[in-house]
Design a protein around this motif. Structure first.
Motif, PDB file in Angstrom:
ATOM      1  N   THR A 211       0.940  -1.298   0.112  1.00 15.76           N
ATOM      2  CA  THR A 211      -0.020  -0.014   0.094  1.00 15.76           C
ATOM      3  C   THR A 211       0.861   1.261   0.152  1.00 15.76           C
ATOM      4  O   THR A 211       0.597   2.285  -0.781  1.00 15.76           O
ATOM      5  CB  THR A 211      -0.795   0.030   1.151  1.00 15.76           C
ATOM      6  N   PHE A 242      -7.166  -2.729  -2.213  1.00 13.10           N
ATOM      7  CA  PHE A 242      -8.199  -3.797  -1.723  1.00 13.10           C
ATOM      8  C   PHE A 242      -7.750  -5.041  -1.884  1.00 13.10           C
ATOM      9  O   PHE A 242      -8.167  -6.007  -1.021  1.00 13.10           O
ATOM     10  CB  PHE A 242      -9.557  -3.437  -2.592  1.00 13.10           C
ATOM     11  N   GLU A 243      -6.831  -5.578  -2.810  1.00 17.17           N
ATOM     12  CA  GLU A 243      -6.502  -6.735  -3.101  1.00 17.17           C
ATOM     13  C   GLU A 243      -5.435  -7.250  -2.139  1.00 17.17           C
ATOM     14  O   GLU A 243      -4.992  -8.548  -2.230  1.00 17.17           O
ATOM     15  CB  GLU A 243      -6.178  -6.877  -4.597  1.00 17.17           C
ATOM     16  N   THR A 244      -4.741  -6.404  -1.316  1.00 20.34           N
ATOM     17  CA  THR A 244      -3.543  -6.803  -0.482  1.00 20.34           C
ATOM     18  C   THR A 244      -4.018  -7.548   0.641  1.00 20.34           C
ATOM     19  O   THR A 244      -5.132  -7.289   1.224  1.00 20.34           O
ATOM     20  CB  THR A 244      -2.620  -5.763  -0.181  1.00 20.34           C
ATOM     21  N   GLN A 245      -3.129  -8.404   0.930  1.00 19.42           N
ATOM     22  CA  GLN A 245      -3.365  -9.294   2.290  1.00 19.42           C
ATOM     23  C   GLN A 245      -3.333  -8.490   3.592  1.00 19.42           C
ATOM     24  O   GLN A 245      -4.274  -8.568   4.396  1.00 19.42           O
ATOM     25  CB  GLN A 245      -2.277 -10.213   2.501  1.00 19.42           C
ATOM     26  N   ASP A 246      -2.660  -7.314   3.407  1.00 16.02           N
ATOM     27  CA  ASP A 246      -2.321  -6.410   4.522  1.00 16.02           C
ATOM     28  C   ASP A 246      -3.795  -5.476   4.651  1.00 16.02           C
ATOM     29  O   ASP A 246      -4.240  -5.359   6.006  1.00 16.02           O
ATOM     30  CB  ASP A 246      -1.110  -5.413   4.412  1.00 16.02           C
ATOM     31  N   HIS A 247      -4.457  -5.335   3.854  1.00 15.52           N
ATOM     32  CA  HIS A 247      -5.519  -4.641   3.994  1.00 15.52           C
ATOM     33  C   HIS A 247      -6.874  -5.778   4.476  1.00 15.52           C
ATOM     34  O   HIS A 247      -7.397  -5.502   5.545  1.00 15.52           O
ATOM     35  CB  HIS A 247      -6.193  -4.056   2.545  1.00 15.52           C
ATOM     36  N   GLN A 248      -6.743  -6.628   3.895  1.00 15.22           N
ATOM     37  CA  GLN A 248      -7.837  -7.680   4.356  1.00 15.22           C
ATOM     38  C   GLN A 248      -7.553  -8.234   5.897  1.00 15.22           C
ATOM     39  O   GLN A 248      -8.273  -8.243   6.632  1.00 15.22           O
ATOM     40  CB  GLN A 248      -7.965  -8.920   3.340  1.00 15.22           C
ATOM     41  N   ALA A 249      -6.182  -8.390   6.216  1.00 12.90           N
ATOM     42  CA  ALA A 249      -5.942  -8.928   7.621  1.00 12.90           C
ATOM     43  C   ALA A 249      -6.234  -7.533   8.668  1.00 12.90           C
ATOM     44  O   ALA A 249      -6.568  -7.913   9.652  1.00 12.90           O
ATOM     45  CB  ALA A 249      -4.545  -9.305   7.641  1.00 12.90           C
ATOM     46  N   VAL A 251      -8.559  -5.229   8.234  1.00 11.40           N
ATOM     47  CA  VAL A 251      -9.880  -4.975   8.538  1.00 11.40           C
ATOM     48  C   VAL A 251     -10.332  -6.247   9.515  1.00 11.40           C
ATOM     49  O   VAL A 251     -10.943  -5.750  10.768  1.00 11.40           O
ATOM     50  CB  VAL A 251     -10.736  -5.179   7.221  1.00 11.40           C
ATOM     51  N   LEU A 252      -9.790  -7.338   9.263  1.00  9.45           N
ATOM     52  CA  LEU A 252     -10.344  -8.465  10.109  1.00  9.45           C
ATOM     53  C   LEU A 252      -9.757  -8.112  11.793  1.00  9.45           C
ATOM     54  O   LEU A 252     -10.664  -8.350  12.816  1.00  9.45           O
ATOM     55  CB  LEU A 252      -9.485  -9.613   9.930  1.00  9.45           C
ATOM     56  N   TYR A 262       1.386  -6.086   9.818  1.00 13.91           N
ATOM     57  CA  TYR A 262       1.544  -6.021   8.279  1.00 13.91           C
ATOM     58  C   TYR A 262       2.632  -6.820   7.862  1.00 13.91           C
ATOM     59  O   TYR A 262       3.877  -6.565   8.112  1.00 13.91           O
ATOM     60  CB  TYR A 262       1.667  -4.383   7.849  1.00 13.91           C
TER      61      TYR A 262
END
Ligand code: T3D
Length: 265
Positions: A211, A242-249, A251-252, A262
């Motif tokens: 990011t 939006f597709e990065t693992q860091d974003h998804q992790a 949010v979780l 990260y």
């Protein structure tokens, strides 16, 4: 990356690559070897996934004193000096490597940053200064115009009027004044300089690296574009973020009331 260089010290630790220009006897003035080595390291760091932040600094009491004027005069006297615009292309290559690198690059400035060394600091994404730092667009003192992107970077950072003054008068500005003008992000007491740089770099190196690459692209493009283009690019970059693992992790982690970690992916 090589293990030794003639005029650089290069050290990697926890995702932070620290590159130290190492010609302290001439305040880290650039000769061709140091310039080529710096270009090589910056270009290699750009494609090395283990590097998540680069710190550029100088050995001894200075960041850098610009082009080595002794080797410049010697080359001129011996007739081996190429046209200056050709020589400048070597500097332009390192400036572009820093700006296009998909990692944050921080200049850590202690003591003087003069001439093209000052402008290489300005090419970096952010700057931390020790309170003894001083910045000099020294070019006009020797009858030259700011090079290494100086005219561009100065205008972006301080505006046209102040850029004109700094370039024409070539006066020294203190770290405190540089902070007030927005040339440096932060100015810290000399005694705390190394720990402040390390903490800043560690924080960047443990952030969402992919990011950060998109943010770097976004901010630099926005500085040179109109609102409609900036909004369009924002959408494209956010699709990627939006597709990065860091974003998804992250949010979780928020939903689970945890601090995110990260991975840079
Ligand atoms: O080639 C091209 O493509 C053209 C590109 C040009 C780009 C440029 O960068 S032009 C600007 C070049 N730089 C300068 O004009 C700055 C020259 N240096 C200074 O004005 C002063 O040294 C400083 C203001 C930077 C620092 O002053 P101070 O009093 O803290 O240190 P000092 O005593 O002047 O310097 C310490 C030593 O470093 C000294 O050597 P010595 O006497 O102990 O043997 C000095 O000669 C040497 N040194 C400092 N700057 C340079 C240098 N040697 C070679 N080149 C230098 N740029």
């Amino acid at each position: 990356m090589r293990s030794t260089y003639q005029h650089l010290l290069v050290q990697s630790d926890g995702g932070v690559l620290t590159v130290t220009m190492n010609r302290p006897e001439v305040l880290n003035a650039f000769n061709d070897v140091m310039l080529e080595e710096l270009t090589e390291v910056m270009e290699e760091a750009a494609s090395d996934d283990s590097v998540r932040c680069v710190v550029l600094t100088g050995a001894g009491r200075a960041f850098g004193s610009g082009q080595d004027l002794r080797s410049l005069a010697e080359a001129r006297a011996s007739g081996t000096r190429s046209k200056v615009s050709e020589h400048l292309q070597k500097y332009h290559r390192v400036v572009l490597a820093i700006r296009s690198m998909p990692r944050p690059v921080v200049a850590a400035v202690r003591g003087v940053a003069a001439g093209i060394s000052c402008n290489i600091a300005l090419a970096c994404d952010m700057r931390i200064a020790a309170d003894d730092a001083r910045f000099i667009e020294a070019f006009a003192r020797i009858g030259l115009v700011p090079d290494g992107g100086g005219g561009y970077f100065l205008t972006k950072l301080v505006g046209v009027g102040k850029a004109m003054e700094l370039a024409m008068l070539a006066d020294e500005i203190s770290a405190q004044e540089a902070e007030r003008l927005g040339i440096v992000n932060t100015c810290v007491p000399s005694a705390e300089f190394e720990s402040a740089v390390a903490a800043f770099a560690r924080r960047l190196a443990s952030g969402p690296t992919r990011t950060y690459a998109l943010i770097k692209q976004q901010i630099y493009a926005a500085a040179d574009s109109d609102l409609a283009s900036a909004l369009h690019l924002e959408g494209e970059l956010q699709d990627m973020a939006f597709e990065t693992q860091d974003h998804q992790a992250a949010v979780l982690a928020f939903l689970q009331k945890r601090k995110p970690e990260y991975t840079g992916r």
